[in-house]
Every structure is written in C-alpha cells, then in structure tokens.
Design an enzyme around this catalytic site. Structure first.
Site, mmCIF file in Angstrom:
data_model
loop_
_atom_site.group_PDB
_atom_site.id
_atom_site.type_symbol
_atom_site.label_atom_id
_atom_site.label_comp_id
_atom_site.label_asym_id
_atom_site.label_seq_id
_atom_site.Cartn_x
_atom_site.Cartn_y
_atom_site.Cartn_z
ATOM 1 N N CYS A 50 11.704 18.365 51.384
ATOM 2 C CA CYS A 50 11.327 18.007 50.253
ATOM 3 C C CYS A 50 10.951 16.459 50.035
ATOM 4 O O CYS A 50 10.249 16.357 48.882
ATOM 5 C CB CYS A 50 12.745 18.060 49.503
ATOM 6 N N GLU A 116 22.148 11.228 54.887
ATOM 7 C CA GLU A 116 22.421 12.880 54.812
ATOM 8 C C GLU A 116 21.887 13.411 56.224
ATOM 9 O O GLU A 116 20.763 12.904 56.879
ATOM 10 C CB GLU A 116 21.371 13.236 53.583
ATOM 11 N N GLN A 118 20.892 16.674 57.069
ATOM 12 C CA GLN A 118 19.828 17.648 57.353
ATOM 13 C C GLN A 118 18.606 17.091 58.108
ATOM 14 O O GLN A 118 17.717 17.974 58.833
ATOM 15 C CB GLN A 118 19.388 18.386 55.913
ATOM 16 N N GLY A 192 35.070 28.918 33.610
ATOM 17 C CA GLY A 192 33.578 28.508 33.035
ATOM 18 C C GLY A 192 32.829 29.007 34.205
ATOM 19 O O GLY A 192 33.279 28.966 35.484
ATOM 20 N N ALA A 193 31.482 29.326 33.774
ATOM 21 C CA ALA A 193 30.776 29.939 35.013
ATOM 22 C C ALA A 193 29.387 29.491 34.910
ATOM 23 O O ALA A 193 28.196 29.910 35.304
ATOM 24 C CB ALA A 193 30.445 31.650 34.462
ATOM 25 N N GLY A 194 29.222 27.895 34.780
ATOM 26 C CA GLY A 194 28.029 27.155 34.838
ATOM 27 C C GLY A 194 27.670 27.055 36.339
ATOM 28 O O GLY A 194 28.284 27.309 37.346
ATOM 29 N N GLU A 195 26.561 26.091 36.307
ATOM 30 C CA GLU A 195 25.676 25.817 37.610
ATOM 31 C C GLU A 195 26.788 25.083 38.333
ATOM 32 O O GLU A 195 26.799 25.253 39.579
ATOM 33 C CB GLU A 195 24.679 25.119 37.306
ATOM 34 N N ALA A 197 29.956 25.008 38.514
ATOM 35 C CA ALA A 197 31.066 25.889 39.343
ATOM 36 C C ALA A 197 30.173 26.614 40.619
ATOM 37 O O ALA A 197 31.079 26.541 41.655
ATOM 38 C CB ALA A 197 31.386 26.996 38.394
#
Lengths: 425, 288
Positions: A50, A116, A118, A192-195, A197
């Site tokens: 990326c 990082e 990766q 809650g069910a957001g991003e 989470a």
C-alpha cells in the site's frame, strides 16, 4: 555488481500515484515476465504494498545493466502512466544506496508506521515471486537474503516491533491481556455495531475464541455484526443484564449522550458482578461510560484518550529504538559491501598469486636440476626463500587492493593490475 | 548435640546466593536495557544457583540422615530451594515477565533467614520421628505457599493499580495477567490453609504420642500461639471466601494473602528469637 532501484513510497509519492502504480500478485508476475523479456541479462524483483512500489534490478556488469530511464520507462509503460504525471515522485537509487534502502525497508524503518511487522513478509513474497518466475538469480538472492537477515537482527536485537501502535491492538493485546490470561472462555459484550467494533473484534478473534454478544439500538446492524463474528445478538433492553455477565465490554455507539452512568452501574450492574473484573473499552466519541464507572471495584475503564496515550507511549518507545536499528542496518550494509568487494577482487588476487607462483615453481625446478647435489635441507631452505620473496613482492599490491576495496569495488585498480601483470579475465 | 557446619562443605551458601543475586540484578537490568543475552544469562544463573543449592542440601543429607529438615537453617534453605525452583519454572513459562523481581528477593530473604537461623540439630519429638518430619515438611510447604500467595497478591495489587491508573503499558515491568495472579493467589491461600493446618495437627500429634512422659501441649508457648493465630486467620479467610463471593475475587484475596504473610513473618520471627519448643529441652531429652 550493478544494483538499481526505481520506485515510489509514502515519503515521496501521493496516495493517488501509489494506487496507480500498485501491482497485485498476478499483475506483478505479468510485469516481471514482461520486463524479463525486455532486459534478459538482468535480475528483477518487484515490491508492491500500500505504501510503496519498488522495482529492483541487479546485473553482473555495468554493460548489461539498463539505465535508470529505461527502468523508469518499463515501470510506467506497464502501468500506462504518462511520465509527466509522476514527475518528481519516483526515486532512483543505485549501488550501495539500494542495499541500504532495501535493508531499511525490510526492517520496517522506512514504513509509514515504523516497526510494523507486515513489510518483512511482503519483501519475502516479492523475492519468492521473482524466484518463481525466474527473474531472481544469485545477485538478488544474496541481496534479499541479507535484507531478511538484517530485518531479523533488528527484530531480535531491538524492541522496535514489540510496541503496538494501533488502537485495537493496544486495547486487546496490551491492555486486555493484562487482565485476562486467555480470551477463550470470556463473555465479550459489544455495545454498538460500528466500524470500530468490527475492527476491535478482528483483533480479539486473533487473541482467542471469546463468546461475542452484541447489543445495539438497531436490530438489523446488531444482528449483522453478531452474525459476522458468530456471536449472539441481544436487544437493547438487555444491556444491563449483559453488563452483569460480561468480562470485556467494547462500547462504540454514536450516541450523543452517555449510556452508562456511575449511578446506574452501581445500582444495576455492580451488585450482580460480585467485584468480578470487568475490562471496559469505551471507544465512543462522546464517551458511552461515565468516567466514574472506572472507580468501581474490579472495573478497568479505558477511553479513546487513554488508548491514544498508550499508543503514543509505544510510538515513542519505537522511535527510541530507531538509532539501534539503523546501526544494525549500517553494519549489515558494510558487511554486504565487504563481501561483494571481496568477491570482485578475489579472481584478480588469485590470478596475481598464480602469476607469481608459476615462474617461481619453474625457476626452482631449473635451479634444482642444475644443482643435483643439493640435500633435502638445502632444497627446503631455497623453497622457503622463494616463498618469502613472492609473498613480500605480492604484499604491496594486495594490500593496496584490500584498502581500495573497503570503499567499493576498485574497478580502476583492478584493471591496472590486470594490465600490469597480464592477467586474463 | 550435633552442630552442623555447612561452610565446611565443598559448595557453600555463597555459591547459590551469588547466583540468585546475579539473576536478580539481571531482572533489574531488564527494566532499563534491552539485552539480547539477558534471558539466557538469567536462566543460566538461576540454574547454576539451583544446582549448587541442590548439591548443598544433598551434602547436608549425606552428613546427617535427618536433613534436609534437621535444623532451622535447613528448613529455611529447603523453602528457598523450592521457591527458586518455582521461579525457574515460572521463568520458562512466562519468559518475558518480571516475576523475578518479586520471587528472587524472597529466595534471598529465606537464605538470609537461614544465615540468621540456628544451625543446631532440631529436636524430633519423643514420639515416632515420622510425626516430627511430617510436621516440619507440612510447615515448610505451608510457608512456601503463603510466600507464593503473598507475592502473587503483591503483583496483583501492583498490576491492578497500574491498570486503574492507566500505567500498565510503556514500562518494562511486565507482570502476569490479573486472572492468572488471582488464580495463583487463591490456590496458594487454600493450599497454605491445608498445609499449615496439617503442620499444626502433626505437631499436636507428635506431642500426644510421646511415650516417655505425660502427653502435654504447650498452648502458651509463643511459637504455638503465633502458629495457632496464623492457622485461625487462614481458616477464617477460607470460610469467608466460601460464604462471601466477592472475597474470592482479586483485591480481597490479595489482601488476605498479605495478611497471611504478616502472620508468617511473625511466626518466623518468634521461631528465630524465642524457640524453646524445638531446641534446648527437646534435644537433651530426645536424641537417641
């Protein structure tokens, strides 16, 4: 050995350019195959992530190596990007700068988030891909293997990679792991069910098979999230009951008002918990839990600000490790350089030795034939004399060669020695 | 009276004390510096200490059949050996944790206690010697259990404090999870209750089965009184834990073990300073 690198990274190129240039695994294979036909005498490898797209090229001699412009053209033409679009955003490196750069990339010193993990596997994959296609030969093998070795040294000898810096990873792997030995049997309540989470649950799943329970105001989104993570959905009215049962609560609602006050917690939740530890990650803005909830016995409440501070501490800890990591990169670059130079000078040194040894042996033979009465001791003395003489005569040119090789391959000196002593390639 | 001189042996206390001290220094060093060889050096120092320690105790057994619980000194050294062994196992299981900062001072403390303790042969009671040995073994294991529970409790309180005050990250001090510490803490307390209870019971039994004199329990003896107080505390704490669920959790268990440790220190101090029960009279009466 001629080394080149053409490419761009987050340092010099915009995200748009990086996206235009990026290769997926299949496209990278196709590109390498195309470039191999275009430059049949060079070795090639392509790293595409990326944050960077970098084409590495290695040739045994200068004559075989393409120019930087040719490589740039190959890269841009394959992606059909006009040169003027990318003006000033492509970087070209040659020689030892390439070695040092690749070592820094593999060790994650050049990453957007330093340390990082990766990138190491991405470098490994890039080399494996080049190998599979037949683009990588002994030169790139040496370069990439030493880069991986350097990265492993950095990982082993510094704590650069040991400090996590993303919010969910710090929350789960650094903080929740201080409370729970394992997540396998834990009751995890997601409010809650957001991003956020969703992202946190991804880290949690990596850490163990927790029982996930979702409470949300919107049944549809809550059920979707619960289904995605093989959890159980509960209607909003069961929030308090679920808080009583929870070991870990992750709150990510977008509610404008506080959901759990200290008073409610004290009356509706605490009595049923019997001071059983509860780790709360309040990732909502504004906060879902009143800060005073964290004063309850057995409750450890962390808000986004707290996690940010923990991440910042870790970032500082990583930064503190950078000088040690750079020292390792410098050492390994020096080692690689010395090894390559040794290889470049080795044929000349052995040719030079042979060039002296041959006449020495011939002259000794001639002498011993003319003096047949010499006893074994005298012959040994004469042989040792001849050896010492040859060594002393060879010492100055070899010493000069070794000194010159410390700063790179001494092509001029090697040519001069070859011509002076009539050494063949 | 048999007076044992461990310093005469090939391996002396200094050998393993120094090894444990080096391991402790390495544990402290890891708080400030990332040393690549630290873990290896730490394991090597602790293992070397344990080998020397085992050798030392083995020599003691060779010297006197009643060892390794023949003297107060042996008793301390055996407890220290067991704790050092637990530390080594913990270090292998949790290589990155800083548990050594807690366990190793306790090991060194027990060795210091051994230095201060009497090296005179302890009296086995006039009854069958088995009771005396089992009594000593129970109390030694009980001491280790209380110490272990105390250290786990201490770590729990520190870890809990760090988490509450958002200081758990960004430092080199690495402690096990609260869940693990609570488990160790709780089990150590239960084990200590059983072992100290067993030690107390076997002590009483060994008195009662004495054959050559009227059975007599010296309830007013300071050692008996302090041990009784400790046992009562442990039993009360266990009962409390059984009937009151919050007492089984975290900080309350930690506080219970801290209190048990205070009792233990008191008992050990009494034994060090005023042990009339196990030494003088008994020796003159009992030694075969």
């Amino acid at each position: 050995m001629n080394l080149q690198m053409i490419g761009c990274s987050h340092r010099d190129a915009t995200l748009g350019i990086r996206q235009q240039l990026a290769f997926n695994a299949q496209r990278a294979r196709e590109a390498l195959a195309a470039w191999q036909s275009q430059f049949p005498h060079i070795e090639l490898a392509l790293i595409s992530t990326c944050n960077r797209v970098e084409l590495y090229a290695a040739a045994t001699s200068e004559d075989d190596a393409p120019t930087a412009d040719e490589l740039r053209g190959a890269l841009l033409d394959f992606r059909q990007i006009p040169r003027q679009d990318i003006e000033g955003q492509l970087v070209a490196l040659t020689g030892w700068d390439v070695v040092r750069h690749l070592y820094r990339v593999a060790a994650s010193l050049d990453s957007m988030v330093v340390g990082e993990p990766q990138i190491l596997s991405q470098v490994k994959q890039a080399y494996q891909r080049a190998q599979e296609i037949g683009c990588a030969g002994p030169l790139l093998h040496e370069l990439f293997q030493s880069a991986l070795r350097t990265a492993k040294r950095v990982a082993g000898e510094t704590s650069l990679h040991k400090h996590r810096v993303s919010l969910p990873s710090v929350a789960i792997a650094d903080l929740a792991a201080c409370v729970f030995e394992t997540f396998d049997d834990k009751h995890v309540l997601v409010i809650g069910a957001g991003e956020t989470a969703d992202e946190t649950l991804r880290y949690l799943r990596d850490a163990g098979q927790a029982q996930i329970h979702v409470v949300n105001r919107s049944d549809k989104r809550g059920q979707e999230l619960a289904h995605k993570w093989s959890g159980t959905y509960h209607p909003w009215e069961q929030l308090w009951d679920q808080l009583v049962l929870a070991d870990l609560a992750i709150s990510t609602t977008s509610a404008d008002e506080r959901i759990v006050s200290a008073n409610d917690f004290g009356q509706l939740v605490a009595p049923g918990r019997h001071q059983r530890p509860l780790f709360i990650l309040d990732l909502a803005v504004p906060r879902d839990f009143e800060p005073r909830v964290g004063d309850s016995l057995g409750v450890y409440l962390y808000s986004l600000d707290d996690l940010d501070r923990a991440c910042e501490q870790n970032r500082k800890a990583r930064t503190a490790q950078v000088p040690s990591a750079e020292r390792i990169v410098d050492q390994e670059t020096g080692r690689f350089l010395a090894e390559i130079n040794r290889r470049a000078t080795a044929p000349v040194i052995s040719g030079l030795r042979e060039g002296f040894e041959r006449p020495k042996a011939a002259e000794l033979n001639r002498l011993f034939r003319r003096l047949p009465d010499l006893d074994a001791t005298a012959k040994r003395e004469i042989e040792q004399f001849a050896d010492r003489l040859v060594n002393k005569m060879l010492h100055p040119p070899l010493e000069s060669l070794r000194d010159a090789a410390k700063n790179g391959t001494p092509h001029g000196l090697l040519d001069a020695i070859k011509r002076l002593f009539h050494l063949e390639d | 009276m048999e007076n044992l001189k461990p310093m005469d042996l090939g391996v002396n206390m200094l050998c393993f004390t120094a090894s444990y001290a080096i391991a402790l220094v390495l544990e402290f060093l890891s708080l400030w510096a990332h040393l690549r060889w630290r873990r290896l050096a730490l394991l090597a120092a602790t293992s070397a200490g344990l080998v020397a320690h085992t050798w030392f105790l083995g020599q003691r057994v060779a010297l006197t059949p009643r060892a390794p619980l023949a003297t107060h000194q042996d008793w301390y050294l055996l407890a220290a050996w067991l704790l050092a062994l637990i530390y080594l196992a913990a270090k292998l299981y949790y290589p990155k944790s800083s548990m050594g900062l807690f366990l190793l001072p306790a090991v060194l403390g027990l060795i210091a206690g051994a230095q201060a303790a009497s090296n005179t042969q302890l009296a086995t009671f006039q009854g069958p010697r088995l009771w005396g040995r089992v009594h000593g073994m129970f109390l030694m294991l009980g001491t280790v259990a209380v110490l272990l529970g105390f250290l786990a409790g201490l770590m729990y309180l520190i870890q809990s404090y760090r988490l509450k005050h958002k200081r758990a990250t960004g430092t080199a001090l690495r402690l096990p999870s609260l869940e693990w510490l609570e488990r160790v803490n709780s089990r150590a307390l239960a084990a200590a209750t059983l072992l100290v209870g067993g030690g107390f019971f076997t002590g009483v039994m060994s008195r009662l089965v004495q054959s050559n004199q009227e059975p007599f329990i010296p309830w007013t003896d300071p050692v008996v009184m302090s041990l009784s107080a400790m046992l009562i505390w442990l039993v009360v704490a266990e009962v409390f834990r059984l009937i009151y669920p919050p007492a089984r959790r975290g900080r309350k268990v930690a506080y219970q073990t801290v209190a048990a440790f205070a009792f233990l220190v008191f008992v050990l101090a009494v034994i060090l300073l005023q042990d009339s029960l196990h030494l003088t009279r008994a020796v003159t009466e009992i030694m075969p």
